[in-house]
Every structure is written in C-alpha cells, then in structure tokens.
Design a protein around this motif. Structure first.
Motif, PDB file in Angstrom:
ATOM      1  N   ARG A 144      -6.752   0.124 -11.520  1.00 55.63           N
ATOM      2  CA  ARG A 144      -5.761   0.355 -12.572  1.00 55.63           C
ATOM      3  C   ARG A 144      -5.559  -0.876 -13.443  1.00 55.63           C
ATOM      4  NH1 ARG A 144      -5.309   4.191  -9.139  1.00 55.63           N
ATOM      5  NH2 ARG A 144      -4.111   6.014  -9.709  1.00 55.63           N
ATOM      6  N   ALA A 145      -5.922  -2.032 -12.902  1.00 59.96           N
ATOM      7  CA  ALA A 145      -5.753  -3.274 -13.675  1.00 59.96           C
ATOM      8  C   ALA A 145      -6.987  -3.560 -14.532  1.00 59.96           C
ATOM      9  CB  ALA A 145      -5.468  -4.440 -12.738  1.00 59.96           C
ATOM     10  N   GLY A 184      -5.952   0.690  -6.505  1.00 60.05           N
ATOM     11  CA  GLY A 184      -4.899  -0.072  -7.194  1.00 60.05           C
ATOM     12  C   GLY A 184      -5.487  -1.074  -8.167  1.00 60.05           C
ATOM     13  N   ALA A 185      -6.485  -1.809  -7.705  1.00 62.50           N
ATOM     14  CA  ALA A 185      -7.099  -2.840  -8.549  1.00 62.50           C
ATOM     15  C   ALA A 185      -7.783  -2.219  -9.759  1.00 62.50           C
ATOM     16  CB  ALA A 185      -8.098  -3.652  -7.727  1.00 62.50           C
ATOM     17  N   ALA A 238      -6.598  -0.138  -1.981  1.00 59.08           N
ATOM     18  CA  ALA A 238      -6.510  -1.362  -2.782  1.00 59.08           C
ATOM     19  C   ALA A 238      -7.519  -1.335  -3.928  1.00 59.08           C
ATOM     20  CB  ALA A 238      -6.733  -2.585  -1.900  1.00 59.08           C
ATOM     21  N   GLY A 295      -4.106  -4.637  -4.322  1.00 62.10           N
ATOM     22  CA  GLY A 295      -5.248  -4.698  -5.235  1.00 62.10           C
ATOM     23  C   GLY A 295      -4.803  -4.890  -6.669  1.00 62.10           C
ATOM     24  N   LEU A 296      -3.772  -4.160  -7.063  1.00 62.40           N
ATOM     25  CA  LEU A 296      -3.282  -4.226  -8.446  1.00 62.40           C
ATOM     26  C   LEU A 296      -2.747  -5.614  -8.784  1.00 62.40           C
ATOM     27  CD1 LEU A 296      -2.564  -2.415 -11.006  1.00 62.40           C
ATOM     28  CD2 LEU A 296      -0.283  -2.283 -10.029  1.00 62.40           C
ATOM     29  N   ALA A 335      -0.876  -1.053  -0.170  1.00 64.93           N
ATOM     30  CA  ALA A 335      -2.293  -1.428  -0.255  1.00 64.93           C
ATOM     31  C   ALA A 335      -2.745  -1.378  -1.706  1.00 64.93           C
ATOM     32  CB  ALA A 335      -3.145  -0.492   0.597  1.00 64.93           C
ATOM     33  N   MET A 336      -2.333  -0.323  -2.413  1.00 64.83           N
ATOM     34  CA  MET A 336      -2.695  -0.225  -3.834  1.00 64.83           C
ATOM     35  C   MET A 336      -2.079  -1.380  -4.608  1.00 64.83           C
ATOM     36  SD  MET A 336      -3.417   3.530  -4.921  1.00 64.83           S
ATOM     37  CE  MET A 336      -2.139   3.772  -5.987  1.00 64.83           C
ATOM     38  N   PHE A 349      -4.247  -8.099 -11.510  1.00 56.93           N
ATOM     39  CA  PHE A 349      -3.431  -8.556 -12.647  1.00 56.93           C
ATOM     40  C   PHE A 349      -3.488 -10.080 -12.760  1.00 56.93           C
ATOM     41  CE2 PHE A 349      -0.217  -4.815 -13.083  1.00 56.93           C
ATOM     42  CZ  PHE A 349      -1.059  -4.206 -13.986  1.00 56.93           C
TER      43      PHE A 349
END
Lengths: 396, 301
Positions: free
Chosen positions: A95-96, A92-93, A89, B110-111, B106-107, B115
């Motif tokens: 990338r934002a 992923g975060a 996560a 977070g994304l 999961a990614m 956002f």
C-alpha cells in the motif's frame, strides 16, 4: 519521522528496463544453486523490501536475500513472526508503493494462504518464491509440489521453473509482469525444493551492476495509500454495510477483473519468457507434458526416445496461471497420447491438461511421485512404450 | 501533499458528492486541534459523519473521537480487521486498510517501514484500530510481534469485551464468568492482561481507560501518536461497550462507561522516559502556540 539507517550499496548501478535485462544484456555463466539463482534475480530486480520467515527448503533463499540486503542491494529486510504475518506485512507494505519479495514452502505457503489469496484482490504487485515441499503430515521436508494445487485458485500468476536458469529468469521477469498496469496482481515463481534449490546448475547471468528500473508507484493502476497519489483512496460509503447487494456486486465484478488481469499476463509471459510452453519435436504422436522438475525428467525421456528412434515430443509448461489452454490445444491437435508426469499425488497438471483439451481421454495421468521421491526417467519411458504399443522392461 | 491530495480539480467539483466537497472546503485537513479538534465535534466538519453502528454504540463515539483527535489526518493511514469498529472506520475520510482476520499489526509493520523508506523526511502516522478479538485473540501473535520488533505505530484496541459483530461470542478480553455465546457456562479464564503484555512486549506508551472524558481521551490519542512517531510502539486499551450483547440500555451507556472507570478500566498511563520527553516537548510547543495565537488575536482586536 526519522530516516532508518540502511546498508549502502557498494557500487553504482545502471538502471535498465526488463527487456534489456533479460534479452540484451551480456551474460556470464555461473554454477550456482537454485536458491542462489533466485537471490541473484532479486539482487538485479532492484527490490525495495523483502520480508523473511524460515521454512525448509525455502530458508536458503531468504538467507541469501538477507545477505544481499546487508550488501546494500535492498533497502529494507526483516524477519517476520510467521507466514501469515509475513504475507500480511507484504500486503501492508504494498500500500505504500514499494517493490516487494518474499518466499515460502509447503506448510508455510498454506499458513500464509489467507493473506496470499487476498493479494490479487488487494492488487498487491509482489513476487512470491515458492520452493516446493510436502505438506505435513506425517512430517517430511522433502520435495513435492502439491502446495501449488492450493495456490492455483487464488488469482496469482504462477510460473513453474524447471531448473536454476529458469528460476533466475522467471524471478526477474516476475517483477516486470506483476507491475504491469494491466496485470498488477502477484506473480509466484515455483520450483522444486532441494532438487533445484539445493542443487547446482549452470545459470547465465547479467552483471550485478545492472538493475531493473525503479518501481513507479505513481504509474500503478491502484494508487498507493500514501496520501500523496491522487485519486485519494478514501471511502466514505463502504459498500458492505450499506447493502449486501452492492457488496456482492462489487466483489463479483472484482473477481472477474482479477482473473482477467491474470489472463492479460499472458502477453508478458511471451514478451519476457518466450511464451507459456516450450515444444520439442512438434510433429510427435506421443507427448510428455510436464512442468518444473518433472519437465527436466520429461526432457530426458524425450531424448532417450529420440535415441531409440521413437517419435516422442515434449511440452514444457512454464505458466500454470494463466494456463496456456490455446497453446496446448494447438500443440497437441494431432497427438494420440499425452503423458503427464508429476511430482504430486493428486496430479493437478494432468487435470488441467484434461480440462483444456477436447479429447481428454488421450491423457495418461502419471507417472506420479510424491513425498520427496525422485522421478525416474524409466517410469516415463514405460508410459511412452505402452502408448506406442511396445513392451518395456522396466528396471529401476 | 496533504490537503492537495484530496482536493478535486475545479471542473470535477460539481460532480462529486456534496459531503466530499464540504469535507475538502471546510474539513479538518491542515487545521490545528484548536480549530478542528474534538471540542468542535458536532459543529465542525468531521472525518466520520454517519455510521451504521447500533444506537448508543460507545465504540462509534470513541472512533469519532479518534478521528477528531488526529494530529495530522491528511497524513494518516488506519488499518483494521473484521468487527463492528471497521464499519465506522472504513467510512472515515482517512485512508483505511482492511486486510485479513487479525493481521492489522502485521500489515501496519510493512506499511510503516515502507513509508519510512519512501518518505524518510515526512511524518506519516499509522494507526491500527481493532477490537479485542482482532487485537488479542486471532491477531495476538502479530500484535505482540509488532511490539517486540519496536514498530513505530499506534495500536488502539476497542475493547467491548465480546465479539460484537459475529453475534456475541466470548473473547479473550471478556471478564471471567461472563455468560456469552460459546461460553454457555460462563467464561473460564481471566480477562487477558493486555496492558501488562504491551509493556512486557516493549510498548513505550500504554494507556488503559474508559474514555468518558473527551478532552482527556483526545489527549491520550494524540500522545500515543506523537510518541509512536519518534520512540516506538504505543498502545491504547479503551473500553468501548457493546450495549447490545451486554444488554446495556442506550440511555445507560455513558453511566456504564463511568462505572467501568471505577473497576477494570480505571485510568492507567505508562510511559518510558523517552516517551515522556516527547510528550512534554510536543505539549509544551502546543501550549506556546496556543498562547501566541491568543496574544495575536488580542492584538488584532
């Protein structure tokens, strides 16, 4: 898309750069635990998002980060499903284009290691707290920094804190280092669980009204995948399926770039933390070289030695990655013996030191304690006496 | 920023690959479904042009359909994991994130949260597209927990009932009794009840289908995305056969997909009341816009 309700900060912050925060801002002394020190650093680092998963002895850190989120110091915080989910996560975060923090310990680090190992390649500018403990089995939750050995070859920058003050300063500095355009890989801040996380020490801290300036994702060397920041991060010709040659060529070049990025972090370790090593009594024949809590014990041993008129020095290693090869070589060029006390059974630091210097034979591997045991100063003193050709009556 | 995000400066245009320039000049960014939807696949500049999948790959067809159906491709980010599907998804002209094995949900958690933190007044669609192994086996915990947490993004499972990319091993979604690599005596357990699990875990819009009807499949993809924006996690469980590992001759791939529609991939759609409200509102608005456009064209003629 609707906005999410978040706790609002109860105070207006003054945003400053890291040099001011670490070197110029007035500080007041507090008596706090290492876990508190890490959370207080996160508070002043103006973190956007923290993702938590419990494991002893780290949990205390992310509890406290949750508290400061509730007070409005962070914009987003949640408890993930487990460590791999947490670390994924974070990736992923990232990338934002947000500033990120998480922390873990021992088996948790290993569980999340697949994702953590991919962070540098993904260019994830996150700060990872590592509050060290044994890796099972048999089950124990005690301090031991063996997991740092697994982290050493992932590409991340690694700092190792001796005490609560280091934990605070290094965690703050880590956010600035990770976001540098010529670094932009994750930075971990390790310190020994319990010995530091659950014990109080004096920490000089600046006001919590000061905060590190906002993360600027537009300035990042790798643009956020937010469909806002050119150049577009789209791929119409993915290398892996087109040609294995292209795939491994790109991957190998990228690995080189990650380790170059790691080396480029060194100048910022100088800028924010005064350098990767600290040397006490540089003219000594015998040095104790240590990092983390072992450095605290080494410091005591050096002090005892000084009281006994023995010419002994201390080299405290702050940065494990990039490893300060040149600095250690310069510091030990006239030394006859290097004693490397450690909080793990394999002796990863002594191996690093041996590999770094041309005359590795002068390295004394140990003393080592592990599995949660404390490191008696007397064990280091015994090695010092032996190195100087003196008898030592070891009493523990 | 949308189309501007991919538009190159004029001076660079001549140096960029032709397909990229054509995509920007004639592609589907900023266009409506009427102008650029799946009904125009093959004649419009699509987001996935070529792909390295096997001849007759039903998954490749469905992935193209996904990209042709996106409500707002210029504000969409996709995430995936290891598997055949990744090969086509990573070639699309929509940002794609490839993380680690099975961690796409999961990614995406977070994304999506990040956002919403950075762009509270904008719509950015996040979609995970992964196979049955990535979604229901190795990524099971992360898939389930993203749903249980109510993360607002769409999960699309490309179910070919086998590990296609690693050479045909049994997956949790393989049917009971299937003889596959690592199941030499036939699979012992049942096919995992993915849609039931999704509903139990809190998905607010769930569909199981064999996407043989382009129009319907596109509508489902769009519904899932619109609902995820406002209500909560959505899940599409689509049959996308592996004609290689299941030895389906290329010319029979479509017939196989039709056949599956009669059995374990019989069309099933679940939605909560809140999801239904969103779907009715959005589709009503689209219908009205279409009608208005038609009237305007008639008047112009």
């Amino acid at each position: 898309m609707s906005a999410i309700e978040r706790p609002q900060p109860n105070k207006t912050k003054t945003f400053v750069d890291m040099d001011y925060l670490l070197h110029e801002a007035p500080r007041e002394q507090h008596f706090i635990t290492g876990a508190q020190a890490m959370a207080e650093a996160v508070k002043r680092a103006n973190v956007d998002m923290a993702i938590a998963y419990p494991i002893t002895p780290q949990s205390e850190v992310m509890h406290l980060v949750g508290d400061i989120y509730a007070q409005g110091h962070l914009k987003e915080y949640y408890r993930a499903e487990e460590e791999l989910g947490t670390m994924s996560a974070i990736a992923g975060a990232a990338r934002a284009g947000v500033r990120l923090f998480t922390a873990t310990s021992g088996p948790g680090l290993l569980r999340g290691l697949e994702a953590i190992a991919s962070w540098p390649g993904h260019r994830v500018p996150a700060v990872l707290g590592v509050l060290t403990r044994v890796v099972n089995a048999p089950l124990s939750i005690q301090p031991d920094n063996i997991e740092m050995a697994y982290l050493m070859h992932c590409g991340a920058v690694m700092l190792h804190a001796e005490n609560q003050q280091d934990t605070f300063d290094m965690t703050l500095a880590a956010f600035a280092i990770t976001e540098k355009v010529d670094v932009y890989i994750p930075v971990s801040v390790s310190t020994e669980g319990f010995f530091v996380t659950h014990a109080k020490g004096y920490v000089d801290m600046m006001s919590e009204d000061l905060a590190y300036k906002d993360f600027d994702s537009v300035a990042a060397p790798v643009p956020a995948m937010d469909n806002e920041t050119p150049p577009a991060r789209i791929q119409r010709d993915a290398p892996v399926q087109k040609s294995n040659f292209m795939s491994y060529l790109i991957h190998s070049v990228w690995q080189q770039e990650i380790w170059d990025s790691n080396r480029r972090a060194m100048k910022y370790i100088y800028q924010y933390l005064g350098g990767p090593i600290e040397v006490v009594n540089p003219d000594a024949d015998v040095f104790v070289i240590a990092s983390g809590c072992a450095a605290a014990q080494g410091r005591e041993a050096q002090r005892y030695a000084e009281e006994e008129n023995l010419n002994v020095g201390l080299i405290k290693v702050r940065a494990i990655r990039p490893f300060p090869i040149d600095e250690i070589n310069a510091a030990v060029k006239n030394a006859k013996t290097l004693i490397v006390p450690e909080h793990n059974i394999i002796g990863w630091l002594s191996k690093e030191v041996k590999a770094a210097i041309p005359n590795g034979g002068i390295v004394v591997e140990g003393p080592r304690v592990y599995g949660g045991m404390t490191l008696p100063v007397e064990l280091i003193m015994k090695e010092i006496y032996t190195a100087l050709g003196l008898e030592y009556d070891l009493k523990l | 920023m949308s189309l501007k995000y991919v538009t190159p400066a004029k001076v660079f245009k001549r140096y960029l690959p032709k397909d990229y320039v054509e995509l920007v000049d004639y592609g589907p960014f900023g266009k409506t479904q009427e102008e650029a939807g799946p009904q125009n696949m093959g004649q419009f500049k699509e987001l996935v042009e070529e792909h390295p999948m096997c001849s007759g790959c039903w998954m490749a067809y469905y992935i193209r359909l996904i990209f042709a159906s996106l409500p707002c491709p210029e504000e969409t980010v996709t995430l995936g994991t290891a598997g055949c599907g990744r090969l086509a998804i990573s070639q699309a002209a929509v940002p794609f994130i490839y993380g680690n094995y099975g961690d796409q949900n999961a990614m995406a958690s977070g994304l999506t949260r990040a956002f919403r933190l950075r762009f509270p007044d904008k719509t950015k669609d996040v979609i995970t597209i992964a196979g049955d192994g990535g979604t229901m086996d190795i990524g099971f915990s992360m898939t389930m927990h993203s749903w249980i947490r109510g993360e607002k993004f769409t999960t699309i499972m490309l179910d070919n009932e086998v590990y296609g990319n690693t050479g045909g091993q049994e997956s949790g979604m393989s049917p009971k009794g299937a003889v596959l690599k690592m199941a030499p005596l036939g699979k012992k357990g049942e096919k995992m009840p993915a849609t039931d699990l999704a509903i139990a875990a809190g998905c607010v819009y769930v569909v199981r289908m064999s996407p043989t009807n382009i129009k319907k499949a596109a509508q489902i993809i769009r519904r899932a995305i619109f609902v995820a924006r406002e209500v909560g996690p959505t899940f599409i469980h689509a049959y996308t056969s592996c004609n290689i590992e299941y030895s389906i001759p290329t010319e029979e791939v479509f017939a196989d997909a039709k056949e599956k529609e009669k059995g374990r991939f019989a069309f099933y759609e679940y939605m909560t009341d809140a999801s239904k409200e969103v779907i009715e509102r959005v589709e009503g608005e689209e219908k009205a816009a279409k009608k208005a456009l038609k009237a305007a064209r008639a008047e112009a003629n």
